[in-house]
Design an enzyme around this catalytic site. Structure first.
Site, PDB file in Angstrom:
ATOM      1  N   HIS A 496       0.828  -1.211   0.000  1.00  0.00           N
ATOM      2  CA  HIS A 496       0.000   0.000   0.000  1.00  0.00           C
ATOM      3  C   HIS A 496       0.860   1.259   0.000  1.00  0.00           C
ATOM      4  O   HIS A 496       0.679   2.152  -0.847  1.00  0.00           O
ATOM      5  CB  HIS A 496      -0.912  -0.018   1.223  1.00  0.00           C
ATOM      6  CG  HIS A 496      -1.731   1.230   1.393  1.00  0.00           C
ATOM      7  ND1 HIS A 496      -3.054   1.308   1.022  1.00  0.00           N
ATOM      8  CD2 HIS A 496      -1.416   2.468   1.883  1.00  0.00           C
ATOM      9  CE1 HIS A 496      -3.515   2.529   1.271  1.00  0.00           C
ATOM     10  NE2 HIS A 496      -2.547   3.234   1.801  1.00  0.00           N
ATOM     11  N   GLU A 497       1.777   1.342   0.937  1.00  0.00           N
ATOM     12  CA  GLU A 497       2.589   2.562   1.034  1.00  0.00           C
ATOM     13  C   GLU A 497       3.461   2.750  -0.195  1.00  0.00           C
ATOM     14  O   GLU A 497       3.732   3.885  -0.612  1.00  0.00           O
ATOM     15  CB  GLU A 497       3.446   2.528   2.303  1.00  0.00           C
ATOM     16  CG  GLU A 497       2.650   2.595   3.588  1.00  0.00           C
ATOM     17  CD  GLU A 497       1.732   3.801   3.662  1.00  0.00           C
ATOM     18  OE1 GLU A 497       2.067   4.857   3.092  1.00  0.00           O
ATOM     19  OE2 GLU A 497       0.659   3.691   4.286  1.00  0.00           O
ATOM     20  N   HIS A 500       1.766   4.781  -2.767  1.00  0.00           N
ATOM     21  CA  HIS A 500       1.959   6.228  -2.593  1.00  0.00           C
ATOM     22  C   HIS A 500       3.320   6.649  -3.146  1.00  0.00           C
ATOM     23  O   HIS A 500       3.452   7.703  -3.780  1.00  0.00           O
ATOM     24  CB  HIS A 500       1.902   6.594  -1.107  1.00  0.00           C
ATOM     25  CG  HIS A 500       0.543   6.560  -0.509  1.00  0.00           C
ATOM     26  ND1 HIS A 500      -0.505   7.307  -0.986  1.00  0.00           N
ATOM     27  CD2 HIS A 500       0.047   5.885   0.570  1.00  0.00           C
ATOM     28  CE1 HIS A 500      -1.581   7.096  -0.238  1.00  0.00           C
ATOM     29  NE2 HIS A 500      -1.279   6.234   0.699  1.00  0.00           N
TER      30      HIS A 500
END
Length: 708
Positions: A496-497, A500
């Site tokens: 997920h990170e 980003h």
């Protein structure tokens, strides 16, 4: 994920995230912020930066920026796009340089000096921002350009930049009377102080609330390594012979899933739930009430009924009614599913003759038993196959290579702010270096909870800058020589990170205002959630999911069980998230005359009125430790994860329809969305990528909310 820290966010609204071309006139050359870093891509000179360097750099940065703004506002020449808007984009380079490092390290590697300076800086930076946004002459120049924007022959990005500047200034109070501007300045200063106090209280309270246990036997269920780590944590606190279990930022605590002693589970859950609301120096209840009142007063001053109306106007949701509808639509089926899951758990408790009713401290422990019965496996079977370095290099990086053509090379020559930080050069498919990536994955007592991404340097063609981005997690660090084995949630968070990070790395914009993840709050989680899909993609999983000791591949039957159980416990997951999102909205949809006096009473009533007060599933964050909303960043915006997930689920369907892990798919997603930052309306950007608006059915299916 809280991706922007408060100081960095405060500065982002008043200056560009670029590098200065020349030394600052009044800052000693010995100060490492006096000139742009000479390291690749402007990478920070962490080895040269000392605590005492920040304050003078901030002071000089604000002084220079103020002078730049005065020069722009008082320019005798008529306003042009270049002498006003572009000049604003180029201003504040020293201030941006110091704020990007300080703001990020205040979350990742803080200390007492940082905390004191953060408290001092918050109101000063708020005042500095106000001095710019409330400058009448500057706004007049911006408005004069905005009023004739269709006649300026600007390209699409430049025209949208002009529109955004005008909107930003209006929303900041540029149209207020002189008297009201003074009121607003006072409010903003107070809000900055209160948000800093809230955030620091949360971090201090997490450390103070750590559970102290007297005997090793009470920790039955935890691994020997985890118990040894608890003993070491106790020893570090001067509690030799005892054991300390830290409390993480969310209500749920990982050890609740393994502790067999119900009394210890109850103590751990109570320690988590009571944070910031049981008296003492870190109690946040009064801070919350002051914050909510001030935000309501600020919204009223700016002409809005509530703070939520003010905040949501500039998001893709646009208004509180749209958010309320979405949360209400999900709440009923989510709670119904959670209660169904709770009934299954109660059956296990009764069958084992537990003699008690399911409570919040029991959910994780017994839901794992239900999972084991239904799918014949438990989460701990996965961990030996999820070794951190394998997941990062052969999973996260491998997927980025397959989908986007990226390659990664670790380097040891650049300085880091902590020995645990790793640094990688990132190369594009054509072999040209694209970015520098920092990986800071281990938990520390001086690191805030959660997981997030930040940019030390943002991409901009105007400034000639390239991305330097970082990911931060809070994975417990094992003893020296032991492998770091991830939980399934930690695995998903890693992917997920990095989503980003990709958003920041792929930025291909002209103006700093639009770089990378500078998009609406309810859109920013979308690319990161999409990247989670690769964590269990068969080709990716086969590449990284090998046993950390034997090297054997994860058995196919275990993988099949992981896939089959993806919807398991979704009632719980959706309900705890919705409860926090509804609390965020309930607090910020209050008018000035509606502010309560009892924080916990209001919280209980808010959950009950929304039909989401199911005691075994408390909110993911309770009010007094809900940093997303009360420390800024996601104020009236925590719903954005679910809002973004609608786009994410629809996009995952698109990848599957187009053949999955193919470069042509990644290139299209990058070209149409990941590279464009905030250069256009977010939903227009999505429609250009997808060819239509997103539909909600894929999200309902994913979360198991389509069943009656």
């Amino acid at each position: 994920m809280n991706r922007h820290l408060m100081i960095a966010a405060a500065v982002a609204v008043v200056c560009s995230a670029a590098q200065a071309a020349e030394p600052a006139a009044m800052l000693p050359a010995s100060n490492p912020f006096a000139k742009a870093s000479t390291l690749p891509f402007g990478y920070p000179m962490f080895d040269q930066i000392k605590n005492e360097d920040y304050a003078p750099a901030f002071a000089e940065g604000m002084r220079i920026n103020a002078a730049e703004i005065e020069a722009i506002a008082n320019n005798p020449q008529p306003a042009t796009f270049d002498n006003t808007i572009v000049a604003l984009e180029k201003s504040g380079q020293l201030l941006s340089r110091v704020s990007s490092v300080f703001g990020n390290l205040s979350g990742a590697n803080t200390n007492d000096s940082f905390k004191a300076l953060e408290r001092e800086l918050s109101p000063k930076l708020a005042a500095h921002s106000d001095a710019i946004r409330l400058n009448e002459k500057l706004y007049a120049r911006i408005k004069s350009l905005y009023d004739k924007r269709d006649k300026l022959h600007l390209d699409a990005e430049a025209k949208y930049l002009l529109q955004r500047y005008h909107t930003d200034f209006v929303r900041a109070g540029a149209r207020l009377s002189a008297a009201d501007k003074e009121k607003l300045k006072s409010m903003n200063g107070q809000l900055a102080n209160l948000q800093t106090a809230f955030a620091q209280n949360v971090q201090e309270e997490a450390n103070a609330s750590a559970l102290v246990v007297d005997t090793r036997a009470e920790l039955a269920g935890m691994s020997d390594a985890a118990i040894d780590a608890a003993a070491a944590a106790a020893k570090a606190r001067g509690l030799d012979g005892k054991f300390v279990i830290p409390v993480v930022n969310t209500t749920g605590q990982a050890n609740l899933a393994v502790l067999t002693n119900r009394a210890v589970r109850e103590r751990l859950m109570a320690a988590s739930l009571e944070r910031g609301s049981h008296g003492g120096q870190f109690d946040n209840r009064e801070v919350v009430l002051k914050l909510v009142r001030l935000r309501a007063e600020k919204a009223a001053l700016l002409g809005y009924a509530t703070y939520a109306d003010y905040a949501l106007e500039d998001q893709t949701a646009h208004d509180a009614q749209a958010v309320n509808r979405m949360l209400a639509e999900f709440a009923r089926p989510a709670v119904a599913n959670a209660k169904k899951e709770g009934a299954e758990i109660q059956q296990v408790i009764d069958r084992e003759q537990g003699g008690f009713q399911l409570a919040a401290q029991d959910w994780s422990f017994y839901s794992d038993k239900v999972r084991a019965e239904r799918f014949n496996f438990d989460q701990n079977q996965l961990r030996p196959y999820f070794e951190l370095n394998n997941v990062l290099t052969k999973g996260v990086f491998f997927a980025a290579n397959k989908v986007y053509g990226l390659t990664f090379k670790e380097r040891k020559d650049l300085p880091v702010y902590h020995p645990d930080v790793r640094v990688f050069d990132v190369y594009d498919a054509n072999g040209k270096q694209l970015a520098i990536f920092l990986a800071d994955f281990y938990a520390r007592s001086n690191k805030r909870g959660g997981a997030w991404m930040n940019a030390y340097v943002s991409q901009s063609k105007l400034m000639g800058t390239h991305p330097v981005v970082a990911n931060h997690l809070n994975i417990p660090k094992p003893k020296d020589g032991e492998a770091t084995l991830l939980t399934y949630d930690e695995l998903r968070t890693l992917f997920h990170e990095f989503g980003h990070a990709l958003h920041g790395m792929f930025s291909d914009v002209t103006y700093p205002r639009f770089s990378g993840t500078r998009v609406p709050r309810d859109f920013v989680e979308f690319p990161s959630q999409v990247n989670e899909m690769w964590s269990v993609w068969p080709e990716v999983l086969a590449n990284y999911a090998t046993h950390y000791q034997t090297g054997a591949a994860m058995p196919k039957e275990l993988l099949d069980k992981v896939i089959a159980s993806k919807k398991f416990n979704e009632g719980f997951r959706t309900t705890e998230y919705l409860a926090a999102s509804i609390l965020d909205q309930k607090w910020h949809q209050l008018g000035v005359a509606q502010i309560p006096s009892d924080v916990l009473g209001f919280e209980a009533d808010a959950l009950k009125s929304a039909g989401i007060d199911y005691a075994p599933v408390p909110p993911r964050y309770r009010t007094t430790y809900f940093s997303h909303t009360f420390a800024g960043g996601y104020t009236a915006g925590y719903y954005g994860y679910l809002w973004s997930e609608k786009l994410d689920a629809d996009t995952v369907n698109w990848f599957n329809e187009q053949g999955g892990m193919l470069r042509k798919n990644g290139d299209w997603f990058r070209k149409m969305l990941l590279s464009r930052g905030g250069t256009m309306d977010a939903m227009q950007m999505y429609r250009k990528f997808r060819g239509r608006d997103a539909t909600v059915e894929p999200l309902l299916e994913r979360r198991g909310l389509t069943e009656k």
